[in-house]
Scaffold this motif. Sequence first.
Motif, PDB file in Angstrom:
ATOM      1  N   VAL A  68       0.723  -1.216  -0.221  1.00 34.68           N
ATOM      2  CA  VAL A  68      -0.015  -0.051   0.031  1.00 34.68           C
ATOM      3  C   VAL A  68       0.764   1.371   0.058  1.00 34.68           C
ATOM      4  O   VAL A  68       0.528   2.342  -0.849  1.00 34.68           O
ATOM      5  N   GLY A  69       1.993   1.245   1.032  1.00 36.08           N
ATOM      6  CA  GLY A  69       2.962   2.421   0.805  1.00 36.08           C
ATOM      7  C   GLY A  69       3.355   2.805  -0.375  1.00 36.08           C
ATOM      8  O   GLY A  69       3.486   3.816  -0.893  1.00 36.08           O
ATOM      9  N   SER A  70       3.703   1.665  -1.206  1.00 36.01           N
ATOM     10  CA  SER A  70       4.498   1.894  -2.365  1.00 36.01           C
ATOM     11  C   SER A  70       3.426   2.217  -3.620  1.00 36.01           C
ATOM     12  O   SER A  70       3.831   3.161  -4.460  1.00 36.01           O
ATOM     13  N   ILE A  71       2.404   1.606  -3.404  1.00 39.34           N
ATOM     14  CA  ILE A  71       1.169   2.214  -4.556  1.00 39.34           C
ATOM     15  C   ILE A  71       1.023   3.785  -4.335  1.00 39.34           C
ATOM     16  O   ILE A  71       0.728   4.333  -4.957  1.00 39.34           O
ATOM     17  N   LEU A  72       0.858   3.917  -2.989  1.00 39.58           N
ATOM     18  CA  LEU A  72       0.671   5.489  -2.590  1.00 39.58           C
ATOM     19  C   LEU A  72       1.762   6.371  -3.123  1.00 39.58           C
ATOM     20  O   LEU A  72       1.330   7.414  -4.035  1.00 39.58           O
ATOM     21  N   ALA A  73       2.847   5.994  -3.161  1.00 37.91           N
ATOM     22  CA  ALA A  73       4.007   6.739  -3.735  1.00 37.91           C
ATOM     23  C   ALA A  73       3.797   6.696  -5.205  1.00 37.91           C
ATOM     24  O   ALA A  73       4.052   7.888  -5.980  1.00 37.91           O
ATOM     25  N   PHE A  74       3.639   5.463  -5.849  1.00 36.44           N
ATOM     26  CA  PHE A  74       3.639   5.529  -7.277  1.00 36.44           C
ATOM     27  C   PHE A  74       2.281   6.292  -7.947  1.00 36.44           C
ATOM     28  O   PHE A  74       2.555   6.960  -8.753  1.00 36.44           O
ATOM     29  N   SER A  75       1.393   6.204  -7.070  1.00 38.21           N
ATOM     30  CA  SER A  75       0.092   6.898  -7.933  1.00 38.21           C
ATOM     31  C   SER A  75       0.307   8.341  -7.737  1.00 38.21           C
ATOM     32  O   SER A  75      -0.215   9.021  -8.561  1.00 38.21           O
ATOM     33  N   SER A  76       0.820   8.610  -6.637  1.00 42.22           N
ATOM     34  CA  SER A  76       0.941  10.283  -6.308  1.00 42.22           C
ATOM     35  C   SER A  76       2.073  10.900  -7.223  1.00 42.22           C
ATOM     36  O   SER A  76       1.885  11.816  -7.871  1.00 42.22           O
ATOM     37  N   ALA A  77       3.029  10.108  -7.575  1.00 44.14           N
ATOM     38  CA  ALA A  77       4.114  10.562  -8.565  1.00 44.14           C
ATOM     39  C   ALA A  77       3.580  10.574  -9.722  1.00 44.14           C
ATOM     40  O   ALA A  77       3.539  11.530 -10.584  1.00 44.14           O
ATOM     41  N   MET A  78       2.807   9.322 -10.321  1.00 50.47           N
ATOM     42  CA  MET A  78       2.036   9.725 -11.687  1.00 50.47           C
ATOM     43  C   MET A  78       1.243  10.674 -11.741  1.00 50.47           C
ATOM     44  O   MET A  78       1.202  11.322 -12.662  1.00 50.47           O
ATOM     45  N   THR A  79       0.317  10.901 -10.716  1.00 52.79           N
ATOM     46  CA  THR A  79      -0.576  12.065 -10.831  1.00 52.79           C
ATOM     47  C   THR A  79       0.325  13.379 -10.918  1.00 52.79           C
ATOM     48  O   THR A  79      -0.355  14.214 -11.915  1.00 52.79           O
ATOM     49  N   ALA A  80       1.240  13.622 -10.173  1.00 58.03           N
ATOM     50  CA  ALA A  80       1.867  14.830 -10.239  1.00 58.03           C
ATOM     51  C   ALA A  80       2.533  14.855 -11.640  1.00 58.03           C
ATOM     52  O   ALA A  80       2.506  15.892 -12.097  1.00 58.03           O
ATOM     53  N   LEU A  81       3.236  13.844 -12.047  1.00 56.33           N
ATOM     54  CA  LEU A  81       3.903  14.000 -13.463  1.00 56.33           C
ATOM     55  C   LEU A  81       2.777  14.352 -14.387  1.00 56.33           C
ATOM     56  O   LEU A  81       3.051  14.979 -15.360  1.00 56.33           O
ATOM     57  N   ILE A  82       1.686  13.591 -14.376  1.00 59.15           N
ATOM     58  CA  ILE A  82       0.574  13.914 -15.500  1.00 59.15           C
ATOM     59  C   ILE A  82       0.142  15.473 -15.271  1.00 59.15           C
ATOM     60  O   ILE A  82      -0.096  16.250 -16.325  1.00 59.15           O
ATOM     61  N   GLY A  98      -2.544   8.844  -1.510  1.00 51.80           N
ATOM     62  CA  GLY A  98      -1.483   9.589  -2.166  1.00 51.80           C
ATOM     63  C   GLY A  98      -1.391  10.562  -2.886  1.00 51.80           C
ATOM     64  O   GLY A  98      -0.898  11.700  -2.702  1.00 51.80           O
ATOM     65  N   ILE A  99      -2.889  10.994  -3.432  1.00 48.21           N
ATOM     66  CA  ILE A  99      -3.186  12.089  -3.989  1.00 48.21           C
ATOM     67  C   ILE A  99      -3.413  13.220  -3.009  1.00 48.21           C
ATOM     68  O   ILE A  99      -3.054  14.489  -3.089  1.00 48.21           O
TER      69      ILE A  99
END
Lengths: 494, 313
Positions: free
Chosen positions: B70-84, B227-228
């Motif tokens: 869950v912690g890694s998914i949090l980071a990954f999705s927030s990073a992807m959101t930010a990148l987008i 994450g978001i």
Amino acid sequence: MIEMKNIHKAFGANKVLLGVDFELKDATVHALMGENGAGKSTLMKILSGVHTYDEGQIVRGGEDVNYTNLKEAEKAGVVFIHQELNIWPELTVLENLFIGNEYTRFGLLDMRLMRRKAEEIFERLKFRINLNRRAGDCSVGQQQMIEIAKALMMDAKVLIMDEPTAALTDSEIEVLFGIIGDLRKSGVSIVYISHRMEEISEISDEITVLRDGRSVMYKETASTDYNEIVRAMVGRDLDDQFPERDHDTDEETVLAVRNLGNKSHPVMDVNFELKRGEILGFAGLMGAGRTEVMRTLFGVDKGSKEVEIGGRSVKIDRPPDAIRHGLGFITENRKSEGLILDFSLVDNMTMPSMGSFSKGGFMKRKDEYDFADLMIRRMNIKSGRKSVASELSGGNQQKVVIGKWIGSQPEILILDEPTRGIDVGAKREIYHLINELTERGMSIILISSEMPEIIGLSDRVAVMQEGRLRGILERGKINQENIMTLATGGKLDE
Amino acid sequence: MNSKLSVNTMIDRFLPLVGLTLLVIVITAMNQQFLSPDNLLNLLRQVSINGLIAFGMTFVILTGGIDLSVGSILAFSSAMTALIITSGVDPMFAMLLGCLVGVLSGAVNGLLVTAGGMAPFIATLATMTIYRGATLVVTDGNPITGLGDSLMFQLFGKGYFFGIPVPAVTMAVTFVILYIILHKTVFGRETYAIGGNETAAALSGIKVNRRKIMIYALSGLMSALAGIILASRLDSAQPTAGETYELDAIAAVVLGGTSLMGGKGRIVGTLIGVLIIGVLNNGLNLIGVSSFYQQIIKGLVIVIAVLIDRKNK
């Protein structure tokens, strides 16, 4: 000799034993009988130190005894072999034998000594087994022998066996009975709990029957008979154990199975048809492949088959397909495969048919309750809809499983050993229920290892042997001899 | 027997609540500031991230599984959101895509557990490092900043809704939805059934694998939401965000009385568990306990809670 006098025991408000007398003589096999919930297990758990009694007295060799834990009882030579065997599947047979009682030398396990002791014991039991084998790879019969050997290792004087033959094959039962006989000769007393009447008369010297927490009969086995025992167990006569199968079965074929085979279990070339309203019995020795056929048919196990339902060819790859096409499957292990033990009665009952008890994905609680109440009334289940499945007796649990499948309104219901481990009274109710279902047009496939059940209920009997269907007996040809002939690979004279 | 049982069930159900109340009393006695409206609102915002993750975790644990990723998914999705977002896409749409990343990451967990036949602990242990690695790859190991332009995105983590922090509102709404799903729908019943007895569930026609994949995907979605929120609050997506968050989430679920064996438990319990952990973090800070001791106390609370729970059974 052990005498248990006027034993009382309650769990909270639930009074389980209300004054039981039980007398176990030396060097005898004493059958303890009674319906589920009569108090047999509790009584034996008291004797073996698992529970303590609230009131009463246990006298052994003239002295009062009261074992307060299992170890204490085992030290005194009272050993309980439970129905669910205490086997560590990952350990070897040898390791299992000595678990908790290992011999050591200088703090290290003394494998040589243990091996020698184990060999002695198995010698005494006249039983050959590879001590280095993983216990989990042994058959249930062999595991049972490990348990018995363990008990002898503790120098058991009193051996309590709870349904020891429930999972054994006929030849294993024979071996077990031989051992019980030898043990008796060497002075060991055996308490034998079983529902199987033939076994009781074959092996026991004395019988005590419990009913509703009281001892209601104590006799020598030779001086009593089946009817008297059953009467004592249920408190009334049981003439109409099986319902009259008087209605004519339709000629309409509801299910046709062709070329069913399954390589992983050796099952092949199984062909049969089922008519509307019919009870088709499946007989055979244990391991003949009856359950495997049904698992393959229902899509639990992968295999090859052609299935026609109502004349239409259908594909069944997984259980949901089977259910969609009107099949129901009451499996032989109600606890491990039939029920969710932590679920309430109502939640269990609506499991295969949640689609019809919900709207837009939301459960319709009131519909569920109505259905559960209806089933409880109709099947005479002695519990409320909210009671948890694990707390029901075996008979009531089985009724819940049956109710669960009635709810999915199947055209075809497969029952695998529907009365295993349940008492005479509940059995009768289940037989009548099955008959009633066929009167409403349901068709039944009945697998059973109990000959009277197969003969008493079936319209036709399919007999399997070594993975093949050896023949289907029509009405009038259904009798014990014919079934056994086919089941053991013989041919019937025409 | 029945009445006695229901008393036990009652104790079971109320034990976490009693614990929470006691905790609040003790901390308030030591520092009245705790019950001030400002601090309570602050507390609600603090717990919302663990809350969302723990709600998803409850479903997973109810099936007898666990989700360490869950912690890694949090980071990954927030990073992807930010990148987008930084690539110029509409932030609302970017957040939706971020959630989709979470759902897909969770679904992969579900596939490994079902089709792959892996133990959930191992499968999600592996994806925990895979998703963390993926986060580092897409962010190049640096925080992604420059998210401050969109009002909607800002509101998500920092805004107020009738005086209540938006993350807390998100958590509350999510809770209500998931509560209804768990207790009133076929999906919820099937979740319990799978955890209670997977074989019986399958034989009753429940599509066990499909259900499990959806549940892991749900857990991924909850992590993505968290994450978001976190990215919005910090105005940036941190590649190391969410590390060890799985532990707080699992602790909350366990404190709430859900069995790690599956089949038994309630999401209300998880909510209380989340609050207990939140009150501990917030309260111990308020009364000035050093962060070293805070960890010891948190661990002890878990031990005591589970011990009492076990005694009770």
